[in-house]
Scaffold this motif. Structure first.
Motif, short mmCIF file in Angstrom:
data_model
loop_
_atom_site.label_atom_id
_atom_site.label_comp_id
_atom_site.label_asym_id
_atom_site.label_seq_id
_atom_site.Cartn_x
_atom_site.Cartn_y
_atom_site.Cartn_z
N GLU A 57 0.83 -1.20 0.00
CA GLU A 57 0.00 0.00 0.00
C GLU A 57 0.86 1.25 0.00
O GLU A 57 0.39 2.34 -0.33
N ASN B 280 -7.55 -0.33 2.01
CA ASN B 280 -6.85 -1.02 0.94
C ASN B 280 -6.06 -2.22 1.45
O ASN B 280 -6.59 -3.04 2.18
N ASN C 133 -6.30 -4.21 -5.77
CA ASN C 133 -7.06 -3.02 -5.38
C ASN C 133 -7.82 -2.49 -6.58
O ASN C 133 -7.24 -1.91 -7.49
N THR D 279 -9.94 3.74 -6.66
CA THR D 279 -8.56 3.30 -6.84
C THR D 279 -7.84 4.11 -7.91
O THR D 279 -6.69 4.52 -7.73
#
Length: 502
Positions: free
Chosen positions: A69, A93, A333, A338
């Motif tokens: 992430e 996420n 994701n 996103t």
């Protein structure tokens, strides 16, 4: 405000599984990209090194950063001596997904029927279990979730104990059962929960077929109504006295002072008598059951109310093998935001999705991490460039070169230019110990070249104001990802030896 998750239930792990649980918890966190930081101050610079989550000498692991992430969230603590996991805000996420899977381990290893709660919702366990199966090479299933009554007890008892219970708005909580497995629902647990939530209402004997469970429920309700009319002042006390008796004693007094009720207790769970009595008398079942549930019999001999074919079909669904889900797919994701606000200069490029190329730090030569053809070509090109540097370097240049200082300066540059780029701890100290070795010297030279070559595409990261709301295409732009991947190759000695020869 924010997203939180927790395990609602008893976190106690059986003694015989504690070591395995601790090992697997750390493995899940590591493979999910959870990292710890070490700060290094040298040559007037401060850099941050990352390492996979590990427990300290007190058995505790603190962490707040997820490698995939590229972001920090509130600190998490796992205590391997008590097997307790605690977290704060987890975002939406990759950090979020890994924490949900980590909490789900308690459901798989624990003794009770807890569940993972995320902002008030019970998470569907299937994807988490599939990823856990992949990482741990296990074959866990969601079969435990079909102990529906145990899960409802756990849910409502937690609501009551945390003072969140709202009697006026009871929940069916069907989220306990994974959506794709709901064909396996059915039976007494489901029927009892339905009657508790919605009541039996005006359903009469003529609306249920003899020999069915609804018919049995109506028979019990009818007997309880007569019982309540007979024993006006101490009816609850008398009923509970019956429900506390063991099977043999209930069998002996059948058809005596309790009428048919005693005989019915031989095959019907005690909870049925309590929730029907609560409906008749107008008090809340869950509040009452929370207080008295441990006092009553559990030795009834239940009967099967449906055909064997139905039972067999339900069992097949309940025992469905979940399979395995690779890390890149579990952490993929693709939410609504996103790629939101992807700038025009990136519109002609494909959207970024996590791939095995981003997992090179975890590459071990097995099919767990399979590099793409494009990544193999990049590694080959880097290897050729590295060999070129090695042939061009002379010994005097190495002796006069402060390799450690150069490495610190380049890492500091990478972090500031490409934003939040960190070297792995093991790689940094290995390079520091080999600061006169031509291979490491060349690798640093190549690192500098990669920083220069990728800046044109990577500099878009400087436009990011809010990391958590930026487009994934910006955060993981090709230039920045190339820098990040090169550092991961240097940190994975097995892969580095295979590709670069040292």
């Amino acid at each position: 405000m924010g997203t939180f998750c927790d395990y609602n239930g008893n976190m106690t792990i059986p003694d015989e599984f504690k070591d395995e649980f601790n090992e697997n918890m750390i493995k899940i966190l590591q493979r999910g990209g959870m990292m710890q930081f070490e700060n290094v101050h040298m040559y007037g610079k401060e850099i941050h090194l990352i390492r996979p989550v590990e427990c300290d000498e007190e058995g505790k692991a603190y962490f707040s950063f997820n490698y995939f992430e590229d972001d920090l969230w509130e600190s998490v603590l796992f205590n391997s001596r008590t097997q307790v996991l605690r977290s704060g805000k987890i975002g939406n996420n990759e950090f979020n997904r890994v924490m949900c899977a980590a909490y789900l381990l308690y459901e798989l290893y624990g003794m009770d029927y807890g569940y993972v709660d995320r902002n008030g919702d019970i998470i569907d366990p299937v994807r988490c279990i599939a990823w856990i199966n992949h990482v741990l090479d296990k074959d866990f299933t969601a079969g435990k979730r079909f102990n529906l009554w145990k899960y409802y007890e756990s849910y409502y008892f937690t609501e009551i104990e945390q003072d969140h219970y709202d009697r006026a708005y009871p929940k069916t909580v069907f989220g306990i059962i994974p959506e794709e497995l709901r064909g396996g629902m059915g039976g007494r647990d489901l029927a009892d929960i339905y009657y508790i939530v919605y009541g039996t209402g005006d359903m009469g004997m003529d609306e249920a077929s003899s020999g069915t469970y609804p018919y049995e429920i109506m028979c019990v309700k009818k007997e309880l109504q007569k019982f309540s009319e007979t024993y006006w002042f101490d009816r609850k006390k008398r009923l509970y006295e019956l429900l506390k008796l063991p099977y043999d004693e209930r069998q002996m007094i059948a058809c005596q002072k309790y009428g048919r009720l005693a005989e019915m207790t031989l095959r019907i769970p005690a909870r049925v008598f309590v929730y029907l009595f609560a409906e008749i008398q107008g008090f809340d079942f869950w509040t009452e059951w929370h207080e008295v549930h441990g006092e009553f019999y559990v030795d009834e001999i239940t009967k099967n109310y449906v055909g064997e074919s139905v039972v067999k079909k339900r069992e097949e669904i309940r025992n469905t093998q979940i399979g395995k889900l690779k890390t890149k797919d579990f952490l993929k994701n693709n939410g609504c935001f996103t790629f939101y606000n992807t700038p025009a200069e990136l519109k002609d490029k494909p959207d970024y999705y996590l791939s095995d190329d981003d997992l090179m730090y975890w590459w071990d030569g097995t099919d767990t991490v399979q590099l793409s053809i494009r990544m193999v070509e990049t590694l080959t090109r880097w290897s050729v460039e590295l060999k070129k540097f090695e042939t061009e370097i002379n010994r005097d240049e190495i002796e006069d070169y402060d390799m450690l200082k150069s490495l610190l300066e380049l890492l500091d540059r990478a972090n500031h230019e490409y934003r939040d780029i960190y070297a792995f701890q093991n790689m940094f100290y290995e390079f520091a110990q080999n600061n006169k070795d031509i291979h490491y010297f060349a690798a640093i030279k190549l690192f500098e070249k990669i920083l220069d070559e990728n800046w044109e595409t990577g500099k878009i990261i400087q436009s990011v104001e809010s990391w958590s709301t930026a487009s994934k295409n910006v955060i993981c732009n090709e230039g920045r990802i190339n820098v990040k991947r090169y550092l991961s190759v240097l940190a994975n000695k097995k892969l580095r030896v295979k590709c670069f020869g040292f």
